[in-house]
Design a protein around this motif. Structure first.
Motif, PDB file in Angstrom:
ATOM      1  N   UNK A 151       1.291  -0.783   0.017  1.00  0.00           N
ATOM      2  CA  UNK A 151      -0.426   0.458   0.153  1.00  0.00           C
ATOM      3  C   UNK A 151       0.773   1.283   0.206  1.00  0.00           C
ATOM      4  N   UNK A 152       0.727   2.345  -0.760  1.00  0.00           N
ATOM      5  CA  UNK A 152       1.901   3.155  -1.385  1.00  0.00           C
ATOM      6  C   UNK A 152       1.101   4.670  -1.127  1.00  0.00           C
ATOM      7  N   UNK A 153       1.517   5.515  -0.405  1.00  0.00           N
ATOM      8  CA  UNK A 153       0.762   6.683  -0.348  1.00  0.00           C
ATOM      9  C   UNK A 153       1.968   6.958  -0.773  1.00  0.00           C
ATOM     10  N   UNK A 154       1.588   9.051  -0.366  1.00  0.00           N
ATOM     11  CA  UNK A 154       3.032   9.614  -1.288  1.00  0.00           C
ATOM     12  C   UNK A 154       3.502  10.430  -0.598  1.00  0.00           C
ATOM     13  N   UNK A 155       3.370   9.620   0.289  1.00  0.00           N
ATOM     14  CA  UNK A 155       4.865   9.898   0.947  1.00  0.00           C
ATOM     15  C   UNK A 155       5.661   8.123   1.513  1.00  0.00           C
ATOM     16  N   UNK A 156       4.580   7.526   2.044  1.00  0.00           N
ATOM     17  CA  UNK A 156       4.927   5.953   2.598  1.00  0.00           C
ATOM     18  C   UNK A 156       3.925   5.137   2.586  1.00  0.00           C
ATOM     19  N   UNK A 157       4.535   3.738   2.510  1.00  0.00           N
ATOM     20  CA  UNK A 157       4.051   3.015   2.951  1.00  0.00           C
ATOM     21  C   UNK A 157       4.297   1.543   3.631  1.00  0.00           C
ATOM     22  N   UNK A 158       2.854   0.861   3.098  1.00  0.00           N
ATOM     23  CA  UNK A 158       3.458  -0.430   4.428  1.00  0.00           C
ATOM     24  C   UNK A 158       3.339  -1.494   3.059  1.00  0.00           C
TER      25      UNK A 158
END
Length: 165
Positions: free
Chosen positions: A98-105
């Protein structure tokens, strides 16, 4: 296919005389340094979910004791794919991101070698994946969940059952 995510200020590039660009200073194990203070405002870098998944899969496989990634069905499909002419293994099997704008899980499904301490292996995989993904993408990895789905028993380690008479 998933949309690329915006990751600004992750890698500085410097145009060269031929109109192309190169990393400054570049190379494995080194973090690129900004060329100028306004380089981050002249565009943006987008990283697709699939790229992060491939980086994660490759990093996890680099840890000794990891036999494969993915569940049994995923591994079976990958084996068939490799037998097809021109087929290549999917290094992102067993990885979900799961990738966001500045973070990922990240979530990983592993098959481990028999005899390897699983808790220690999970910690080693987690640390290496975090380091590799953050270094290569500039994203902050907020969590890495490791699930061990199977244990690989090598053919040389199988024990013949003793016959009781």
């Amino acid at each position: 296919m998933s949309d690329p995510k915006d990751v600004t200020n992750t890698v500085a590039v410097q145009p060269n005389a031929a109109g192309g660009a190169h990393l400054v200073p570049g190379g494995p194990g080194r973090s690129p340094q900004p060329v100028s203070s306004d380089a981050g405002t002249r565009g943006r870098t987008a990283i697709a979910d699939g790229v992060v998944a491939k980086i994660t899969g490759m990093a996890a496989r680099e840890i000794e004791g990891v036999y494969a990634l993915g569940g049994s069905m995923t591994r079976a499909l990958d084996a068939v794919r490799q037998r097809v002419p021109g087929g290549r293994p999917n290094v992102a099997h067993g990885v979900s991101v799961e990738v966001g704008e500045r973070q990922c899980a990240l979530d990983l499904n592993l098959v481990v070698e028999y005899g390897v301490p699983i808790a220690e292996l999970g910690q080693a995989v987690r640390a290496h994946v975090i380091d590799t993904v953050e270094r290569m993408t500039g994203l902050e990895v907020v969590e890495v969940n490791v699930a061990v789905d199977d244990i690989h028993l090598s053919d040389g380690d199988s024990h013949a059952s003793a016959r009781v008479e």
